[in-house]
Design an enzyme around this catalytic site. Structure first.
Site, PDB file in Angstrom:
ATOM      1  N   LYS A   1      22.107 100.269 -16.928  1.00 25.31           N
ATOM      2  CA  LYS A   1      21.712  99.237 -15.971  1.00 25.31           C
ATOM      3  C   LYS A   1      20.225  99.393 -15.675  1.00 25.31           C
ATOM      4  O   LYS A   1      19.772 100.456 -15.247  1.00 25.31           O
ATOM      5  CB  LYS A   1      22.500  99.373 -14.667  1.00 25.31           C
ATOM      6  CG  LYS A   1      23.848  98.706 -14.671  1.00 25.31           C
ATOM      7  CD  LYS A   1      24.434  98.714 -13.263  1.00 25.31           C
ATOM      8  CE  LYS A   1      25.752  97.994 -13.189  1.00 25.31           C
ATOM      9  NZ  LYS A   1      26.299  97.976 -11.810  1.00 25.31           N
TER      10      LYS A   1
ATOM     11  N   ASN B   1      30.881 100.563  -7.804  1.00 23.39           N
ATOM     12  CA  ASN B   1      30.030 100.067  -6.720  1.00 23.39           C
ATOM     13  C   ASN B   1      30.684 100.136  -5.348  1.00 23.39           C
ATOM     14  O   ASN B   1      30.376  99.339  -4.466  1.00 23.39           O
ATOM     15  CB  ASN B   1      29.609  98.623  -7.014  1.00 23.39           C
ATOM     16  CG  ASN B   1      28.655  98.531  -8.186  1.00 23.39           C
ATOM     17  OD1 ASN B   1      27.740  99.332  -8.313  1.00 23.39           O
ATOM     18  ND2 ASN B   1      28.885  97.571  -9.066  1.00 23.39           N
TER      19      ASN B   1
ATOM     20  N   HIS C   1      18.626 104.604  -0.943  1.00 18.46           N
ATOM     21  CA  HIS C   1      19.789 103.920  -1.503  1.00 18.46           C
ATOM     22  C   HIS C   1      21.092 104.622  -1.130  1.00 18.46           C
ATOM     23  O   HIS C   1      22.061 103.988  -0.694  1.00 18.46           O
ATOM     24  CB  HIS C   1      19.648 103.851  -3.026  1.00 18.46           C
ATOM     25  CG  HIS C   1      20.838 103.261  -3.718  1.00 18.46           C
ATOM     26  ND1 HIS C   1      21.234 101.957  -3.532  1.00 18.46           N
ATOM     27  CD2 HIS C   1      21.728 103.815  -4.596  1.00 18.46           C
ATOM     28  CE1 HIS C   1      22.317 101.715  -4.267  1.00 18.46           C
ATOM     29  NE2 HIS C   1      22.631 102.823  -4.913  1.00 18.46           N
TER      30      HIS C   1
ATOM     31  N   GLU D   1      26.649 109.159  -4.142  1.00 21.39           N
ATOM     32  CA  GLU D   1      27.232 108.706  -5.401  1.00 21.39           C
ATOM     33  C   GLU D   1      28.237 109.725  -5.944  1.00 21.39           C
ATOM     34  O   GLU D   1      29.234 109.353  -6.566  1.00 21.39           O
ATOM     35  CB  GLU D   1      26.134 108.446  -6.433  1.00 21.39           C
ATOM     36  CG  GLU D   1      25.137 107.363  -6.052  1.00 21.39           C
ATOM     37  CD  GLU D   1      25.698 105.950  -6.152  1.00 21.39           C
ATOM     38  OE1 GLU D   1      26.886 105.794  -6.521  1.00 21.39           O
ATOM     39  OE2 GLU D   1      24.942 104.996  -5.876  1.00 21.39           O
TER      40      GLU D   1
ATOM     41  N   LYS E   1      31.191 108.590 -15.046  1.00 26.00           N
ATOM     42  CA  LYS E   1      30.374 107.409 -15.327  1.00 26.00           C
ATOM     43  C   LYS E   1      30.444 107.046 -16.813  1.00 26.00           C
ATOM     44  O   LYS E   1      30.590 105.865 -17.170  1.00 26.00           O
ATOM     45  CB  LYS E   1      28.923 107.688 -14.919  1.00 26.00           C
ATOM     46  CG  LYS E   1      27.938 106.522 -15.126  1.00 26.00           C
ATOM     47  CD  LYS E   1      28.132 105.427 -14.099  1.00 26.00           C
ATOM     48  CE  LYS E   1      27.103 104.314 -14.218  1.00 26.00           C
ATOM     49  NZ  LYS E   1      25.822 104.632 -13.573  1.00 26.00           N
TER      50      LYS E   1
ATOM     51  N   ARG F   1      33.919  98.377 -14.599  1.00 26.67           N
ATOM     52  CA  ARG F   1      32.713  99.093 -14.190  1.00 26.67           C
ATOM     53  C   ARG F   1      32.306  98.740 -12.760  1.00 26.67           C
ATOM     54  O   ARG F   1      31.636  99.535 -12.084  1.00 26.67           O
ATOM     55  CB  ARG F   1      31.568  98.797 -15.163  1.00 26.67           C
ATOM     56  CG  ARG F   1      30.319  99.599 -14.857  1.00 26.67           C
ATOM     57  CD  ARG F   1      29.276  99.479 -15.953  1.00 26.67           C
ATOM     58  NE  ARG F   1      28.066 100.192 -15.597  1.00 26.67           N
ATOM     59  CZ  ARG F   1      27.006 100.321 -16.381  1.00 26.67           C
ATOM     60  NH1 ARG F   1      27.015  99.793 -17.601  1.00 26.67           N
ATOM     61  NH2 ARG F   1      25.947 100.985 -15.988  1.00 26.67           N
TER      62      ARG F   1
ATOM     63  N   HIS G   1      28.624  99.550  -2.188  1.00 27.49           N
ATOM     64  CA  HIS G   1      27.309  99.037  -2.575  1.00 27.49           C
ATOM     65  C   HIS G   1      27.043  97.624  -2.059  1.00 27.49           C
ATOM     66  O   HIS G   1      25.891  97.273  -1.797  1.00 27.49           O
ATOM     67  CB  HIS G   1      27.152  99.075  -4.096  1.00 27.49           C
ATOM     68  CG  HIS G   1      26.897 100.439  -4.649  1.00 27.49           C
ATOM     69  ND1 HIS G   1      27.742 101.507  -4.439  1.00 27.49           N
ATOM     70  CD2 HIS G   1      25.877 100.932  -5.411  1.00 27.49           C
ATOM     71  CE1 HIS G   1      27.267 102.576  -5.039  1.00 27.49           C
ATOM     72  NE2 HIS G   1      26.140 102.262  -5.631  1.00 27.49           N
TER      73      HIS G   1
ATOM     74  N   GLU H   1      30.038  95.466 -17.243  1.00 27.59           N
ATOM     75  CA  GLU H   1      30.618  95.196 -15.929  1.00 27.59           C
ATOM     76  C   GLU H   1      31.403  93.888 -15.887  1.00 27.59           C
ATOM     77  O   GLU H   1      31.220  93.051 -15.013  1.00 27.59           O
ATOM     78  CB  GLU H   1      29.525  95.199 -14.853  1.00 27.59           C
ATOM     79  CG  GLU H   1      30.048  95.515 -13.458  1.00 27.59           C
ATOM     80  CD  GLU H   1      28.929  95.789 -12.471  1.00 27.59           C
ATOM     81  OE1 GLU H   1      28.548  94.860 -11.758  1.00 27.59           O
ATOM     82  OE2 GLU H   1      28.448  96.934 -12.420  1.00 27.59           O
TER      83      GLU H   1
ATOM     84  N   ARG I   1      10.603  92.550 -27.162  1.00 28.37           N
ATOM     85  CA  ARG I   1      12.030  92.211 -27.221  1.00 28.37           C
ATOM     86  C   ARG I   1      12.931  93.428 -27.437  1.00 28.37           C
ATOM     87  O   ARG I   1      14.056  93.304 -27.929  1.00 28.37           O
ATOM     88  CB  ARG I   1      12.300  91.139 -28.273  1.00 28.37           C
ATOM     89  CG  ARG I   1      11.619  89.817 -27.959  1.00 28.37           C
ATOM     90  CD  ARG I   1      12.056  88.723 -28.919  1.00 28.37           C
ATOM     91  NE  ARG I   1      11.463  87.439 -28.522  1.00 28.37           N
ATOM     92  CZ  ARG I   1      10.308  86.981 -28.976  1.00 28.37           C
ATOM     93  NH1 ARG I   1       9.614  87.701 -29.843  1.00 28.37           N
ATOM     94  NH2 ARG I   1       9.836  85.821 -28.572  1.00 28.37           N
TER      95      ARG I   1
ATOM     96  N   HIS J   1      23.761  97.436  -0.199  1.00 28.86           N
ATOM     97  CA  HIS J   1      22.645  96.612  -0.655  1.00 28.86           C
ATOM     98  C   HIS J   1      22.195  95.645   0.443  1.00 28.86           C
ATOM     99  O   HIS J   1      21.000  95.334   0.564  1.00 28.86           O
ATOM    100  CB  HIS J   1      23.024  95.832  -1.912  1.00 28.86           C
ATOM    101  CG  HIS J   1      23.100  96.685  -3.139  1.00 28.86           C
ATOM    102  ND1 HIS J   1      23.588  96.216  -4.337  1.00 28.86           N
ATOM    103  CD2 HIS J   1      22.735  97.977  -3.364  1.00 28.86           C
ATOM    104  CE1 HIS J   1      23.536  97.193  -5.236  1.00 28.86           C
ATOM    105  NE2 HIS J   1      23.017  98.263  -4.670  1.00 28.86           N
TER     106      HIS J   1
END
Length: 448
Positions: free
Chosen positions: A227, A329, A349, A269, A311, A325, A332, A321, A205, A336
């Protein structure tokens, strides 16, 4: 893998139908925020950056009022100490430093002060392990014999960022009887960082973890901000958690073994930060892209630091986010879709994000939110970085729509996008746009 098709429904919604990191041995800003459905974002300005390179300190002059610095504005001064740059991610009692500099894996104290227990698990891959695993073990144990280090070496590539591979990390941790005071160390690119972080968030956990990114992509973006996660066959990064590291250690020397294609991928990026929030940084990139592609250490140290500053500031303001935030992207959602539609690992990517960025810029122009000169500048700098500016020919309109329908930024059936609006360095995160502009962009870039 081809995604199933879907179509637009309602006037503001996209229907919810389901649809490698390879190294080689080579010798509070002034912002206007309106949270969902729309967020506007203005650019920051930075002053002075400092980092060390070998036995000197490099002073990077970025004036708060002047244009972005050219390479001849970066000067050096002698220093006997090797103090790395440190950028702070401000999250209260969970704040942590990003160390940036040359030869940081040769400074064991940097890593050791962030290891709290006596057990460490290094998560890396088959490409990085022969290059940096031994050095990382040394950095963790030098003068510190009480530390026990285990390692797990995963297969290399985006196609392995899945539950089956993740279980190998848990298997090793459990077999090694790692306790709750253990530390996981991610040694590799974005795939390793995401998977190690997700494993750390889940094991017992939650245990501590450290990021040691070895690619441009990871150093300027994915290692910062917490992330973590894995891919699903129907969509990228749909399974994961927000989980912050104890620190991020960026040894810029690891870029010496990075292939040209991977290096270019990471620059997508870097370019993103300039387009969405840092106009001066974008102007600097236009002047210094050749130096970045040539792996100039001073240029890269500056680009990494400025990217991390951008960042870190956004993450400090919006860790999970909720709105702001999401502006990170840009491109993206389209990118994606390309990665998922082609099959993970076919395009890197950053390559997919580059093509996606061009599509987002095109759509912004069709909406009348930016002028043609910004379209041309965005296309030009991506081409200068040796990145694709169109999606692969096999991508169809239906493939884009199907994958985009399950994007994480869909809310209540509404596809929200990051688009440019206004002068360079400004963007919006919004679901309030003319759906015909999206349709026209998809038709302009796809044959069917």
């Amino acid at each position: 893998m081809a995604a199933s098709s879907s179509s637009f429904c309602h006037k503001n919604a996209l229907s919810l139908s389901t649809p490698s990191n390879n190294h080689t041995k080579l010798t509070s800003r002034d912002s206007s925020l309106r949270f969902p459905p729309s967020i506007s974002f203005n650019a920051p300005r930075f002053r002075v950056s400092l980092l060390s390179k070998s036995n000197r300190n490099l002073i990077l002059k970025a004036s708060a009022t002047s244009a972005a610095p050219a390479m001849d504005q970066i000067t050096s001064s002698s220093s006997s100490s090797e103090v790395p740059t440190s950028v702070e991610v401000d999250l209260g009692n969970r704040s942590y430093p990003i160390y940036i500099g040359s030869g940081l894996l040769d400074q064991p104290q940097l890593l050791q002060k962030h290891v709290h227990g006596k057990q460490v698990l290094i998560v890396t891959n088959t490409t990085i392990a022969p290059l940096y695993l031994e050095k990382t073990i040394w950095a963790l144990t030098d003068g510190n014999p009480n530390i026990k280090v285990e390692s797990v070496i995963l297969p290399d590539g985006e196609q392995f960022k899945n539950m089956e591979t993740l279980m190998k990390v848990f298997d090793k941790a459990i077999e090694s009887r790692l306790d709750r005071r253990c530390t996981f160390v991610a040694l590799g690119g974005g795939v390793i960082g995401d998977m190690c972080g997700y494993a750390a968030a889940s094991y017992l956990r939650g245990v501590n973890f450290i990021q040691i990114p070895t690619t441009v992509m990871a150093q300027v973006d994915s290692s910062v901000g917490g992330k973590t996660g894995i891919n699903h066959r129907l969509g990228k990064n749909l399974i994961g958690a927000f989980y912050q590291p104890q620190c991020v250690l960026i040894d810029t020397d690891t870029l010496n073994t990075l292939p040209d294609r991977e290096l270019a991928s990471g620059l997508a990026e870097v370019i993103k930060y300039g387009l969405i929030r840092d106009a001066e940084f974008f102007e600097w990139q236009e002047k210094n892209m050749e130096a970045l592609l040539a792996r100039d250490p001073i240029a890269f140290a500056y680009a990494i630091k400025r990217s991390c500053e951008n960042k870190a500031e956004v993450v400090s303001l919006d860790e999970k986010e909720s709105g702001l935030r999401a502006t990170l992207n840009l491109g993206h959602t389209f990118g994606h879709a390309i990665e998922t539609g082609l099959g993970y690992g076919q395009w890197l990517h950053g390559e997919a994000v580059a093509a996606g960025t061009v599509m987002a810029v095109d759509m912004s122009y069709r909406l009348g939110w930016i002028d043609d000169s910004l379209v041309q500048r965005a296309n030009k700098i991506l081409k200068l970085a040796n990145l694709p500016t169109t999606p692969p020919e096999t991508m169809t309109i239906d493939m884009f729509k199907s994958v985009m329908a399950v994007d994480k930024k869909v809310a209540d059936g509404l596809l929200r996008l990051i688009l440019l609006k206004g002068p360079l360095g400004n963007c919006v995160f919004t679901g309030e746009y003319d759906r015909q502009a999206l349709e026209d962009t998809l038709r302009a870039f796809c044959k069917s």
